[in-house]
Design a protein around this motif. Structure first.
Motif, mmCIF file in Angstrom:
data_model
loop_
_atom_site.group_PDB
_atom_site.id
_atom_site.type_symbol
_atom_site.label_atom_id
_atom_site.label_comp_id
_atom_site.label_asym_id
_atom_site.label_seq_id
_atom_site.Cartn_x
_atom_site.Cartn_y
_atom_site.Cartn_z
ATOM 1 N N PHE A 23 21.528 32.887 46.861
ATOM 2 C CA PHE A 23 21.725 32.982 45.334
ATOM 3 C C PHE A 23 21.367 33.702 44.610
ATOM 4 N N ALA A 24 20.152 35.021 44.692
ATOM 5 C CA ALA A 24 20.252 36.297 44.631
ATOM 6 C C ALA A 24 21.003 37.092 44.577
ATOM 7 N N GLU A 27 24.623 36.731 42.686
ATOM 8 C CA GLU A 27 24.611 37.520 41.855
ATOM 9 C C GLU A 27 23.934 38.481 41.392
ATOM 10 N N CYS A 98 20.373 25.740 39.111
ATOM 11 C CA CYS A 98 18.715 26.298 38.292
ATOM 12 C C CYS A 98 18.303 26.018 37.929
ATOM 13 N N LEU A 111 17.104 31.168 34.651
ATOM 14 C CA LEU A 111 18.185 31.202 35.703
ATOM 15 C C LEU A 111 19.445 30.464 34.849
ATOM 16 N N LYS A 143 14.742 33.585 41.395
ATOM 17 C CA LYS A 143 16.310 33.662 42.497
ATOM 18 C C LYS A 143 15.718 33.945 43.646
#
Length: 374
Positions: A23-24, A27, A98, A111, A143
């Motif tokens: 995810f990090a 993003e 999230c 988030l 994250k």
């Protein structure tokens, strides 16, 4: 960021996560692509904005890899041109991610606003009245917490709805209207999932949002429901909220947000406080208490009982509840005043003002106490 561009953020982010990015990392790549979009789109808008963002974000990710071997493996594994971007919308999965149970409420809200809402860290920090660096750290920790979570199992709708409701209740501060943002996100979720409680929450938000223009006077002071100018209420939002609620109730799967929305609809339908169908309001609070056994619902039910059956009945309904509950003293003050005990009501209004954490509410309660002491 324009609303159209923001609406693409969860879709692009979902595509990258589906491709295997954590995810990090995904993003960060999407944020880089958004910066490039803001720079180039005004002069050279793409034919397919979503595909353009996916392609640029994926390239930014590949460019960030130090190993040429790793780069080659990833490029060979997923070699997708703009026209080949799958048409599925992964926004729904991002809602669930999230609202991961390992996140605190504040982190889940932040988030959600960043990943699903597409807001910048600065905007989110402004809305929560904290420094941008503090919010950046909060989002980064969130994250990292969900870095290993996959989008391969259904999430908990109830958790997602609680996060969205928290966004809504934050209201407005800074340059971001979080109530409006919550309505936008909930509309999006309602369009993506056939669930009566999602519709119930949307209806509740719309009905509460309809009353916002009348909630504060010109000087910023709080105007209680009984004193509001109902001609200021937004009838378009009320009509939409009632229609969404009717659809939800027709599914015969009652939930807490539908029950709350039904109560809000009864208030919206009444020409005045005195003409409100308080008996039906009490019945809906009975449903809500049966669903949640929430002490705040019991507190609000006591107010409704006081209106339907008289203040002493309301005080009797209030008696079993914990006096430490938020707004307990304010409700007790209201019921004692209605019962004619002005001295006790003044004491309770003053007590409620002392413990209130909301400036507008505190000032209102203090004025009530002063009014009764004259």
């Amino acid at each position: 960021m324009t609303p159209d561009l923001r609406a693409l953020v969860p879709q692009v982010l979902g595509v990258l996560v589906r491709r295997g990015l954590d995810f990090a990392t995904a993003e960060d790549a999407v944020q880089d692509a958004l910066v490039e979009a803001l720079r180039t789109w005004p002069d050279d808008p793409p034919r397919d904005p979503r595909a353009w963002l996916v392609t640029v974000a994926w390239r930014r990710f590949l460019d960030a890899q130090r190993s040429e071997t790793a780069r080659r493996r990833r490029e060979e594994a997923v070699d997708v041109e703009p026209g080949e971007v799958p048409g599925t919308d992964d926004s729904l999965w991002l809602y669930f991610l999230c609202a991961h149970p390992s996140l605190s409420s504040s982190s889940a809200v932040a988030l959600t606003l960043r990943a699903v809402g597409g807001l910048t860290t600065r905007q989110i920090a402004s809305a929560f009245l904290v420094p941008e660096a503090t919010m950046a750290q909060r989002i980064s920790r969130a994250k990292r917490t969900i870095a290993g979570a996959r989008l391969d199992t259904p999430g908990d709708v109830g958790t997602v709805l609680r996060v969205l409701y928290l966004v809504f209740t934050e209201g407005h501060s800074g340059d971001v209207d979080l109530a409006a943002e919550a309505v936008r996100l909930t509309r999006q979720l309602h369009a993506a999932i056939d669930h009566p409680e999602v519709a119930g929450l949307l209806a509740l938000m719309l009905l509460h949002a309809a009353r916002r223009p009348a909630r504060f006077a010109a000087d910023g002071s709080l105007v209680p429901l009984a004193a509001q100018d109902r001609s200021l209420w937004d009838t378009v939002l009320i009509t939409e909220g009632v229609a969404v609620l009717q659809w939800a109730l027709s599914r015969d799967r009652l939930g807490e947000y539908q029950a709350q929305a039904a109560i809000a609809a009864l208030h919206a339908d009444a020409p005045s406080t005195a003409e409100t169908d308080w008996v039906q309001v009490v019945e809906w609070y009975d449903e809500l208490v049966a669903l949640t056994d929430n002490p705040v619902a019991r507190l609000n039910r006591a107010v409704a009982v006081g209106e339907a059956d008289g203040p002493r009945a309301g005080l009797a309904a209030l008696a079993p509840l914990d006096p430490a509950l938020p707004r307990y003293a304010a409700v007790a003050a209201h019921l004692h005043e209605a019962d004619g005990d002005r001295a006790r009501a003044a004491e309770l209004y003053a007590e409620a003002a002392r413990v209130s954490t909301n400036t507008a509410e505190r000032d209102h309660l203090a004025r009530q106490a002063a009014r009764l002491r004259i």
